[in-house]
Design an enzyme around this catalytic site. Structure first.
Site, mmCIF file in Angstrom:
data_model
loop_
_atom_site.group_PDB
_atom_site.id
_atom_site.type_symbol
_atom_site.label_atom_id
_atom_site.label_comp_id
_atom_site.label_asym_id
_atom_site.label_seq_id
_atom_site.Cartn_x
_atom_site.Cartn_y
_atom_site.Cartn_z
ATOM 1 N N GLY A 11 0.877 -1.171 0.000
ATOM 2 C CA GLY A 11 0.000 0.000 0.000
ATOM 3 C C GLY A 11 0.911 1.216 0.000
ATOM 4 O O GLY A 11 1.732 1.387 0.907
ATOM 5 N N ARG A 90 -15.049 2.643 10.929
ATOM 6 C CA ARG A 90 -13.983 1.745 10.466
ATOM 7 C C ARG A 90 -14.571 0.405 10.005
ATOM 8 O O ARG A 90 -14.089 -0.205 9.065
ATOM 9 C CB ARG A 90 -12.976 1.511 11.589
ATOM 10 N N ILE A 120 -1.786 -1.960 9.445
ATOM 11 C CA ILE A 120 -2.425 -0.672 9.799
ATOM 12 C C ILE A 120 -3.843 -0.598 9.222
ATOM 13 O O ILE A 120 -4.679 0.172 9.680
ATOM 14 C CB ILE A 120 -1.579 0.527 9.295
ATOM 15 N N ARG A 153 -2.457 10.289 20.642
ATOM 16 C CA ARG A 153 -3.573 11.247 20.604
ATOM 17 C C ARG A 153 -3.960 11.650 22.025
ATOM 18 O O ARG A 153 -4.124 12.835 22.331
ATOM 19 C CB ARG A 153 -4.770 10.616 19.879
ATOM 20 N N HIS A 177 -9.199 -0.822 18.401
ATOM 21 C CA HIS A 177 -9.030 0.481 17.774
ATOM 22 C C HIS A 177 -10.378 0.878 17.205
ATOM 23 O O HIS A 177 -10.683 0.623 16.071
ATOM 24 C CB HIS A 177 -7.981 0.389 16.670
HETATM 25 P P1 A3D Z 1 -4.807 5.336 0.886
HETATM 26 O O1 A3D Z 1 -4.077 6.620 0.717
HETATM 27 O O2 A3D Z 1 -6.074 5.139 0.150
HETATM 28 O O3 A3D Z 1 -3.796 4.147 0.522
HETATM 29 C C1 A3D Z 1 -4.205 2.829 0.424
HETATM 30 C C2 A3D Z 1 -3.494 2.222 -0.772
HETATM 31 O O4 A3D Z 1 -3.802 0.826 -0.829
HETATM 32 C C3 A3D Z 1 -3.921 2.822 -2.120
HETATM 33 O O5 A3D Z 1 -2.787 3.371 -2.768
HETATM 34 C C4 A3D Z 1 -4.494 1.632 -2.882
HETATM 35 O O6 A3D Z 1 -4.180 1.635 -4.270
HETATM 36 C C5 A3D Z 1 -3.800 0.467 -2.189
HETATM 37 N N1 A3D Z 1 -4.465 -0.815 -2.371
HETATM 38 C C6 A3D Z 1 -5.785 -1.076 -2.468
HETATM 39 N N2 A3D Z 1 -5.989 -2.395 -2.649
HETATM 40 C C7 A3D Z 1 -4.772 -2.973 -2.656
HETATM 41 C C8 A3D Z 1 -4.311 -4.304 -2.803
HETATM 42 N N3 A3D Z 1 -5.174 -5.312 -2.992
HETATM 43 N N4 A3D Z 1 -2.986 -4.536 -2.760
HETATM 44 C C9 A3D Z 1 -2.107 -3.529 -2.570
HETATM 45 N N5 A3D Z 1 -2.476 -2.245 -2.432
HETATM 46 C C10 A3D Z 1 -3.798 -1.980 -2.475
HETATM 47 O O7 A3D Z 1 -5.128 5.068 2.439
HETATM 48 P P2 A3D Z 1 -4.243 5.467 3.709
HETATM 49 O O8 A3D Z 1 -2.812 5.184 3.429
HETATM 50 O O9 A3D Z 1 -4.650 6.818 4.177
HETATM 51 O O10 A3D Z 1 -4.819 4.424 4.768
HETATM 52 C C11 A3D Z 1 -4.573 3.041 4.613
HETATM 53 C C12 A3D Z 1 -5.360 2.214 5.621
HETATM 54 O O11 A3D Z 1 -4.932 2.539 6.943
HETATM 55 C C13 A3D Z 1 -6.873 2.431 5.616
HETATM 56 O O12 A3D Z 1 -7.531 1.190 5.737
HETATM 57 C C14 A3D Z 1 -7.106 3.275 6.860
HETATM 58 O O13 A3D Z 1 -8.416 3.105 7.373
HETATM 59 C C15 A3D Z 1 -6.070 2.723 7.779
HETATM 60 N N6 A3D Z 1 -5.716 3.562 8.921
HETATM 61 C C16 A3D Z 1 -5.526 2.939 10.110
HETATM 62 C C17 A3D Z 1 -5.157 3.667 11.226
HETATM 63 C C18 A3D Z 1 -4.964 2.970 12.520
HETATM 64 O O14 A3D Z 1 -4.653 3.597 13.516
HETATM 65 C C19 A3D Z 1 -5.137 1.534 12.614
HETATM 66 C C20 A3D Z 1 -4.979 5.058 11.133
HETATM 67 C C21 A3D Z 1 -5.167 5.659 9.901
HETATM 68 C C22 A3D Z 1 -5.532 4.895 8.792
#
Ligand code: A3D
Length: 321
Positions: A11, A90, A120, A153, A177
């Site tokens: 990702g 979530r 994450i 936070r 979470h």
């Molecule tokens: P984003 O910027 O959308 O990045 C996610 C990436 O995953 C994108 O570039 C997609 O192309 C890629 N992707 C989608 N499907 C696949 C796949 N099958 N294989 C490989 N890559 C793929 O999101 P983000 O970076 O802002 O957030 C990523 C994740 O983290 C999300 O699920 C959020 O909800 C989560 N998150 C969790 C926390 C925690 O504290 C746990 C905090 C913030 C975000």
């Protein structure tokens, strides 16, 4: 000879790109940005590589759409999937991100089964469990990042309230979470001074502390609402990097994270947020702290919510049942 460490980021979106920048700045190793989007991870890798001469770091950063390129990674940090939009919980991400965890788990199993894996992707406690199932890695090598962020936070809001340096605040959050997370005031201190004591000295009443706990619980949603598009990424990335450093440096840090818990906290075989020791063997121990009856029942609510999500996962994918 001596080989550099290899860090694979599955990702390459907002968190993935931030992780790559932090890992490069800290010269943690060579970095592979993986994504299904074509061109994007390669573009980010070029952009980030070009920070090297300015920031003075030495790291090979590459982008890829091929799991073969994560072969032999020492650490894998998974952010693949979709983030929340305003108004979404979530849990609304469950169906789509569960399928993503399946392909990521298989990619890890086939290419770097020795890695330490930090998940994450949300909903965190269910996704880290599913990723572990799909990858088949030992439980101590797969962990979820949430507690370090939730605690940060909590610590930020406490530092603001008391007008003290954030560096001196050690805040403590347990549980899942989600909106059921359990900020534990009794274990939160300001340079060793229990928060309750400082609150008395500073005239901060219980109602105000309750507001801070509430804001912490909703801390992710507050940012989602403000950004309008996507969710937090700077602090989530920083949090996961501290966990990766604890592993690579065999630091034995006690960090709150979504670890596999069996026989502690009345939990039997579940990923949930607990204080865990991270060292060269991954999650080396889970520390069971003493909780008040109220904290125990709050934790139970949180654990039940995680269990419910796992049931939903099992219904969606029969290989998990
Ligand atoms: P984003 O910027 O959308 O990045 C996610 C990436 O995953 C994108 O570039 C997609 O192309 C890629 N992707 C989608 N499907 C696949 C796949 N099958 N294989 C490989 N890559 C793929 O999101 P983000 O970076 O802002 O957030 C990523 C994740 O983290 C999300 O699920 C959020 O909800 C989560 N998150 C969790 C926390 C925690 O504290 C746990 C905090 C913030 C975000």
């Amino acid at each position: 000879g001596v080989a550099r460490k290899k860090i694979a980021l599955i990702g390459s979106g907002m968190i993935g790109g931030t992780l790559a920048h932090l890992a490069a700045k800290k010269e943690m190793g060579d970095i592979v940005l993986f994504d299904i989007a074509e061109g994007m991870p390669q573009g980010k890798a070029l952009d980030l590589s070009q920070c090297g001469p300015i920031e003075g770091f030495d790291a090979k950063i590459t982008g890829s759409n091929d799991y073969a390129d994560i072969a032999g990674a020492d650490v894998v940090i998974v952010t693949a999937g979709v983030p929340r939009k305003p108004g979404m919980s979530r849990d609304d991400l469950l169906g789509i991100n569960l399928k993503v965890m399946k392909s990521v788990g298989e990619g890890i199993k086939n290419n770097c089964p020795e890695a330490f894996v930090i998940c994450i992707t949300n909903p965190l406690d269910a996704m880290v469990w599913a990723l572990r199932e799909f990858s088949g890695l030992p439980h101590n090598k797969v962990v979820g990042m949430a507690g370090v962020l939730d605690s940060a936070r909590f610590a930020t809001f406490l530092a603001w309230e008391f007008g003290v340096s954030a560096k001196d605040v050690n805040a403590f959050v347990l549980g899942g979470h989600g909106d059921t997370m359990v900020p534990v005031l009794s274990y939160s201190t300001i340079n060793g001074i229990p928060v309750g004591d400082l609150a008395k000295i500073r005239g901060v009443d219980q109602a105000r502390l309750d507001e801070i706990v509430k804001r912490t619980r909703g801390g992710g949603g507050e940012i989602v609402g403000l950004l309008g598009n996507g969710s937090a990424y700077y602090a989530p990335a920083t949090s996961a990097i501290s966990m990766a450093e604890a592993y690579l440096g065999d630091q034995k840090r006690i960090l709150p994270c979504a670890a596999y818990v069996e026989g502690k906290y009345d939990v039997d075989g579940l990923y949930v947020g607990v204080p865990a020791v991270i060292g060269g063997n991954g999650i080396e121990d889970v520390i069971e702290i003493e909780l008040s009856d109220e904290e125990k029942s709050n934790l139970k609510v949180s654990v039940d919510a995680v269990e419910e999500l796992l049931e939903a996962c099992k219904n969606m994918d029969s290989s998990l049942a």
